[in-house]
Write a protein that holds these residues in place. Structure first.
Motif, PDB file in Angstrom:
ATOM      1  N   GLY A   1    -105.042  18.730  46.042  1.00 27.67           N
ATOM      2  CA  GLY A   1    -104.282  19.436  47.071  1.00 27.67           C
ATOM      3  C   GLY A   1    -103.343  18.534  47.852  1.00 27.67           C
ATOM      4  O   GLY A   1    -102.130  18.764  47.887  1.00 27.67           O
ATOM      5  N   PRO A   2    -103.871  17.484  48.512  1.00 26.57           N
ATOM      6  CA  PRO A   2    -102.989  16.577  49.240  1.00 26.57           C
ATOM      7  C   PRO A   2    -101.920  15.925  48.369  1.00 26.57           C
ATOM      8  O   PRO A   2    -100.769  15.762  48.803  1.00 26.57           O
TER       9      PRO A   2
ATOM     10  N   SER B   1    -100.537  17.185  45.724  1.00 21.97           N
ATOM     11  CA  SER B   1     -99.520  18.205  45.445  1.00 21.97           C
ATOM     12  C   SER B   1     -98.595  18.385  46.640  1.00 21.97           C
ATOM     13  O   SER B   1     -97.383  18.589  46.482  1.00 21.97           O
ATOM     14  N   ASP B   2     -99.145  18.324  47.838  1.00 21.63           N
ATOM     15  CA  ASP B   2     -98.310  18.405  49.033  1.00 21.63           C
ATOM     16  C   ASP B   2     -97.347  17.233  49.120  1.00 21.63           C
ATOM     17  O   ASP B   2     -96.217  17.370  49.582  1.00 21.63           O
TER      18      ASP B   2
ATOM     19  N   VAL C   1    -102.567  25.002  43.061  1.00 21.31           N
ATOM     20  CA  VAL C   1    -101.680  24.812  44.208  1.00 21.31           C
ATOM     21  C   VAL C   1    -100.281  25.332  43.881  1.00 21.31           C
ATOM     22  O   VAL C   1     -99.620  25.963  44.715  1.00 21.31           O
TER      23      VAL C   1
ATOM     24  N   ALA D   1     -98.114  28.193  45.854  1.00 25.81           N
ATOM     25  CA  ALA D   1     -96.817  27.877  46.448  1.00 25.81           C
ATOM     26  C   ALA D   1     -95.685  28.731  45.897  1.00 25.81           C
ATOM     27  O   ALA D   1     -94.707  28.999  46.607  1.00 25.81           O
TER      28      ALA D   1
ATOM     29  N   ARG E   1     -92.021  18.091  46.677  1.00 26.48           N
ATOM     30  CA  ARG E   1     -93.021  17.978  47.742  1.00 26.48           C
ATOM     31  C   ARG E   1     -93.125  19.312  48.465  1.00 26.48           C
ATOM     32  O   ARG E   1     -92.112  19.949  48.779  1.00 26.48           O
ATOM     33  N   LEU E   2     -94.361  19.727  48.759  1.00 25.63           N
ATOM     34  CA  LEU E   2     -94.562  21.053  49.336  1.00 25.63           C
ATOM     35  C   LEU E   2     -94.522  21.061  50.858  1.00 25.63           C
ATOM     36  O   LEU E   2     -94.200  22.087  51.456  1.00 25.63           O
ATOM     37  N   LEU E   3     -94.853  19.953  51.479  1.00 26.84           N
ATOM     38  CA  LEU E   3     -94.846  19.897  52.938  1.00 26.84           C
ATOM     39  C   LEU E   3     -93.610  19.153  53.434  1.00 26.84           C
ATOM     40  O   LEU E   3     -93.078  18.281  52.739  1.00 26.84           O
TER      41      LEU E   3
ATOM     42  N   ILE F   1    -102.029  15.012  56.160  1.00 18.59           N
ATOM     43  CA  ILE F   1    -102.233  15.788  54.936  1.00 18.59           C
ATOM     44  C   ILE F   1    -103.637  15.583  54.380  1.00 18.59           C
ATOM     45  O   ILE F   1    -104.329  16.531  54.021  1.00 18.59           O
TER      46      ILE F   1
ATOM     47  N   SER G   1    -109.959  24.711  51.323  1.00 17.33           N
ATOM     48  CA  SER G   1    -110.078  23.388  50.708  1.00 17.33           C
ATOM     49  C   SER G   1    -111.535  22.922  50.684  1.00 17.33           C
ATOM     50  O   SER G   1    -111.929  22.149  49.804  1.00 17.33           O
TER      51      SER G   1
END
Length: 436
Positions: free
Chosen positions: A75-76, A78-79, A134, A138, A207-209, A218, A362
């Protein structure tokens, strides 16, 4: 757009699959089939090549620890870099480490190398699979998120270990056990390349964030919720219990059925496939029933109490009815359904923490990863405390599942959380987050 492409998009939308991710779902299925090939017979392969059951338990435990770490990291990461890159990392890691595992470990039957490379390979598949999850969250429109999540878990469970075990069922007699391991590598590479080369959806590439969100925020934000909202910790423990027996049984049941009960390896692989076919189907059914009966009720009664009943039943049925394949298969169907009954946890968690849905979910991902090593660890602990014997393991797991039912009943939705959700829905701002 070509006619074939239009037909594919139309069929995908009818089935509830986001068209832009269609080939990623196909690739995910093949990847997980390859990853699941070994699930039904790695235990017996190791035992028949001179390794002890304690070594096999240790192998599965260490592997589970790395799976848990990677499941959370997906998860992190992917962000930070985008889920598609995370999937590429998972594919490359799996391929390289599998070659090392087979070349330096299983091939020459070198115990330390087997332990090293199999443990390291545990980092690989969660990065690919959960990175894709993820990406789904998104990139999928809100009205399709539920069905898209269902297809993710379908492809995940259909591959690992249902179709993977069936693949081994037919290739082992034809080409042998070691060559079947090599075939699994080919399936993983084929599935990974289909998913990543044929999928061009743009969201997963970046980047997602936002850039201003720090790496520290994150990585640690999704952990602090466990002490800020203790119910998420309880839910995480329940999620660990959910599939802990599954991974424990993959470590000990093959030898129990083949060496002690004298089922053939093919019969055991068929039983394993039936269990997970039941699990796949009841994954969908349990979610529908939860909407009618309540999420807590479904998890506590059909999951916790159901596991308490079905786990001993699965163990004692072949003892009561020696050699009766269909009686064992029927008990396996009940067990697979009980494990699937925990799925509504993913619908309950966002209701408990509606302001932090992603962080709450999460913890379920962390629990899912932890179950891969907790299950084999419980087997090892039972052996150390009670000595050899499957009955101790079975009744320990039965008791743990009963405790999960008690824990689930504590997962109540506060009036404040319920009011916040209702206000969001009234304003049309409700969001859906994917998780299991």
């Amino acid at each position: 757009m070509s006619e074939s492409t239009a037909k594919r998009r139309g069929l995908a939308e009818i089935l509830g699959i986001p068209p832009a991710l269609f080939w990623a779902f196909v690739g995910q299925l093949l990847f997980m089939v390859g990853d699941g090939v070994e699930a039904g017979y790695l235990d017996t392969f190791m035992l028949h090549n001179g390794h002890s059951q304690s070594f096999v338990n240790e192998l599965f435990t260490f592997y589970g620890v790395t799976v848990m770490i990677a499941a959370w990291f997906s998860g992190p990461l992917s962000d930070l870099m985008g889920p598609k890159k995370v999937m590429w990392i998972g594919l490359v890691l799996w391929s390289v480490l599998e070659v090392a595992f087979l070349t330096f470990g299983l091939g020459p039957n070198n115990g330390p190398m087997i332990l090293l490379f199999y443990t390291l390979r545990g980092f690989a598949y969660p990065l690919f699979a959960y990175g894709f999850l993820v990406w789904i969250a998104a990139a999928t429109p809100a009205p399709m998120l539920g069905s898209a999540a269902g297809w993710f878990w379908f492809s995940f469970s259909a591959g690992l270990p249902t179709l993977g075990s069936q693949f081994a069922r037919y290739t082992i007699p034809a080409i042998g056990e070691l060559n079947t391991f090599w075939c699994s590598l080919g399936l993983v590479i084929l599935g990974g390349l289909i998913a990543l080369l044929f999928t061009h959806e743009p969201t997963g590439k970046k980047r997602l964030l936002p850039e201003h969100v720090s790496t520290k925020e994150i990585f640690f934000g999704s952990l602090s919720i466990m002490w800020r909202e203790p119910k998420t910790l309880i839910a995480g423990i329940v999620r660990v219990i959910d599939t802990s027996s599954e991974y424990a049984f993959l470590a000990v049941m093959p030898s129990f059925f083949v060496d002690h009960l004298h089922f053939s390896l093919g019969q055991w692989l068929d039983i394993l496939s039936i269990i997970f076919l039941s699990n796949i189907l009841f994954n969908l059914v349990s979610g529908m029933l939860a909407d009618r009966l309540g999420h807590r009720f479904m998890v506590a009664v059909f999951g916790g109490v159901g596991g308490f009943v079905s786990i001993p039943l699965f163990y004692y049925t072949p003892i009561w009815f020696p050699g009766n394949f269909w009686a064992v298969a029927a008990a396996g169907v009940l067990y697979g359904a009980a494990v699937a009954a925990f799925v509504p946890l993913s619908g309950l968690m966002p209701q408990i923490c509606p302001r932090e849905k992603a962080a709450a979910l999460s913890i379920l991902g962390l629990g899912a990863g932890a179950s891969t090593w907790v299950g084999p660890a419980i087997v090892s602990l039972c052996g150390a405390v009670f000595g050899p014997g499957m009955s101790y393991v079975i009744w320990t797991f039965a008791g743990i599942y009963l405790l999960s039912a008690v824990g689930t009943m504590a997962l109540t939705i506060s009036p404040e959380a319920r009011r916040y959700t209702e206000e969001m829905e009234a304003r049309g701002e409700k969001t859906t987050v994917v998780g299991h």
